[in-house]
Write a protein that holds these residues in place. Structure first.
Motif, short mmCIF file in Angstrom:
data_model
loop_
_atom_site.label_atom_id
_atom_site.label_comp_id
_atom_site.label_asym_id
_atom_site.label_seq_id
_atom_site.Cartn_x
_atom_site.Cartn_y
_atom_site.Cartn_z
N GLY A 129 0.97 -1.17 0.02
CA GLY A 129 -0.03 -0.11 0.00
C GLY A 129 0.90 1.17 0.07
N ASN A 130 0.56 2.22 0.85
CA ASN A 130 1.34 3.60 0.95
C ASN A 130 2.66 3.37 1.16
OD1 ASN A 130 1.11 6.30 1.32
ND2 ASN A 130 1.67 6.25 3.23
N ASP A 131 2.96 2.43 2.13
CA ASP A 131 4.48 2.12 2.25
C ASP A 131 5.14 1.70 0.87
OD1 ASP A 131 4.35 2.73 5.05
OD2 ASP A 131 4.00 0.69 5.78
N ALA A 133 4.40 2.46 -2.01
CA ALA A 133 4.26 3.65 -2.79
C ALA A 133 5.42 4.49 -2.49
CB ALA A 133 2.99 4.43 -2.70
N GLN A 134 5.70 4.65 -1.26
CA GLN A 134 6.63 5.71 -0.69
C GLN A 134 8.27 4.63 -1.01
OE1 GLN A 134 6.14 6.36 3.37
NE2 GLN A 134 4.60 8.11 2.76
N HIS A 281 -5.34 0.39 0.65
CA HIS A 281 -3.97 0.90 0.32
C HIS A 281 -4.02 2.44 -0.34
CE1 HIS A 281 -3.01 -3.47 0.69
NE2 HIS A 281 -3.70 -3.66 -0.35
N PRO A 282 -4.18 3.25 0.83
CA PRO A 282 -4.16 4.67 0.11
C PRO A 282 -2.89 5.00 -0.27
CG PRO A 282 -4.25 4.52 2.70
CD PRO A 282 -4.46 3.28 2.02
N VAL A 283 -2.75 6.22 -1.22
CA VAL A 283 -1.39 6.45 -1.52
C VAL A 283 -1.32 8.22 -1.20
CG1 VAL A 283 -0.13 6.88 -3.81
CG2 VAL A 283 -1.57 4.93 -3.42
N GLU A 284 -0.30 8.18 -0.76
CA GLU A 284 0.34 9.55 -0.31
C GLU A 284 0.46 10.39 -1.37
OE1 GLU A 284 3.20 9.92 2.58
OE2 GLU A 284 1.87 9.18 4.21
N VAL A 290 -2.35 11.74 3.01
CA VAL A 290 -3.23 10.56 2.36
C VAL A 290 -3.99 11.22 1.18
CG1 VAL A 290 -4.75 8.75 2.40
CG2 VAL A 290 -3.40 9.24 4.43
N GLU A 291 -3.99 10.48 -0.01
CA GLU A 291 -4.42 10.81 -1.09
C GLU A 291 -6.08 10.40 -1.00
OE1 GLU A 291 -2.76 9.24 -4.72
OE2 GLU A 291 -3.80 10.61 -5.78
#
Length: 341
Positions: A129-131, A133-134, A281-284, A290-291
């Motif tokens: 998810g977000n992790d 993506a980063q 799984h939000p994306v920053e 958070v997007e």
């Protein structure tokens, strides 16, 4: 300009020599003394031995202050961290940046870029998810810098054939034109072989770095627009960028089709599944926490994880048959026992 760029990189490769024998021996001794590569040791023990090896390397930095030797030590530290399972990704990133400042050989630089990007991925563990993506966004800086270095060398798409080299057997006088001609021919053959090997290794690194990028950006949350922006900034060449994006999209399509087989009966569940995955799984966004919607280019996932449980059905059937057989056996023994009484 294209020719001069190629000439510069090739000259840097040909001018770079092997590592200093004395320092190389000291580094091997340090690894042997810490018993770093022993098998069947725990994670904690290996990490402790890795830290002991890195401390010894830090001592060698003071003993060998020249830029070439320091670059060699930092490269070995990065290689060792990578070869022991990337147990210290933060240190790998630090040492990679220091090694690049002291390294001129393009192949050695490419190895460092690859390890640096891998360290960015491992820094967050098994990321989702977000992790994820980063982590992959951080890994793109070294990965794309490596690809930019390769594209600047303008190697071909396919590996060149390694030229055959001959051995010099000449017993005549050495002050003749024939001898000088043979020496020149042998030197030209040697350089041709070195250049072909160099280009082959560059192509290997291109495959390796491209594969790492494609793997990361073919995982959810999909963000091919982000990759296209980063690759365009780093590589500049739209043709190369489009090839990279096409590989990512192809891999996404294969992965989605393989992991989520189509089922017409579940098409009405597509929207709810996508909404669930987007919330899970939000994306920053840069500059925000958070997007509020998933990234672009997210393909439809037409089936839930329950469908993947089909692969367990044979085992369920085997277990059912085994239980039924056991029940029949017990019933038979009970009947025999009663008849004996």
């Amino acid at each position: 300009m294209r020719h001069s760029g190629m000439a510069f990189i090739v000259l840097a490769f040909l001018a770079s020599g092997a590592m200093a024998e004395g320092l190389d021996d000291e580094l091997r001794t340090a690894a042997a003394e810490t018993k770093l590569y022993e098998t069947k040791i725990s994670h904690e023990v290996r990490l402790a031995r890795l830290n002991a090896f890195l401390r010894q390397c830090t001592g060698l930095l003071e003993k060998h202050p020249s830029p070439e030797e320091k670059g060699q030590i930092y490269r070995r530290m990065v290689q060792t961290i990578a070869n022991t399972g990337m147990l210290a990704p933060g240190k790998a990133i630090e040492y990679s940046q220091k090694a690049l400042e002291l390294t001129s050989d393009p192949l050695e630089k490419l190895e460092i870029y690859s390890h640096w990007g891998d360290a960015c991925r491992f820094l967050r563990g098994v990321a989702k998810g977000n992790d994820l993506a980063q982590a992959r966004r951080a890994a793109m800086a070294p990965y794309l810098q490596g690809l930019a270095l390769i594209e600047a060398s303008q190697v071909s798409e396919e590996k060149p054939k390694i030229p055959k080299s001959s051995f010099l057997t000449y017993d005549g006088p050495k002050d003749t034109e024939d001898y000088r001609r043979l020496i020149k021919e042998q030197e030209d053959e040697r350089k041709a072989v070195e250049l072909a090997l160099f280009q082959s290794k560059m192509i290997d690194y291109r495959t390796r770095l491209t594969g790492q990028i494609v793997y990361l950006y073919s995982r959810f949350p999909f963000a091919t627009d982000e990759l296209k922006s980063l690759a365009t900034e780093a590589l500049g060449n739209p043709m190369i960028v489009n090839k990279l994006i096409d590989k990512v999209r192809t891999q996404i399509a294969e992965r989605v089709e393989g992991e989520y087989p189509l089922d017409k009966k579940l098409n009405d569940r597509v929207a709810s599944i996508n909404e669930f995955e987007a919330e899970k799984h939000p994306v920053e966004k840069p500059g925000s926490k958070v997007e509020d919607k998933p990234t672009q280019d997210i393909p439809i996932i037409p089936v839930s994880h329950q469908i993947n449980s089909r692969k367990y059905w044979p085992w369920v059937a085997i277990a059912t048959i085994a239980l039924a057989s056991l029940a029949v056996l017990l019933a038979s023994r009970i009947r025999r026992h009663k008849s004996a009484d």
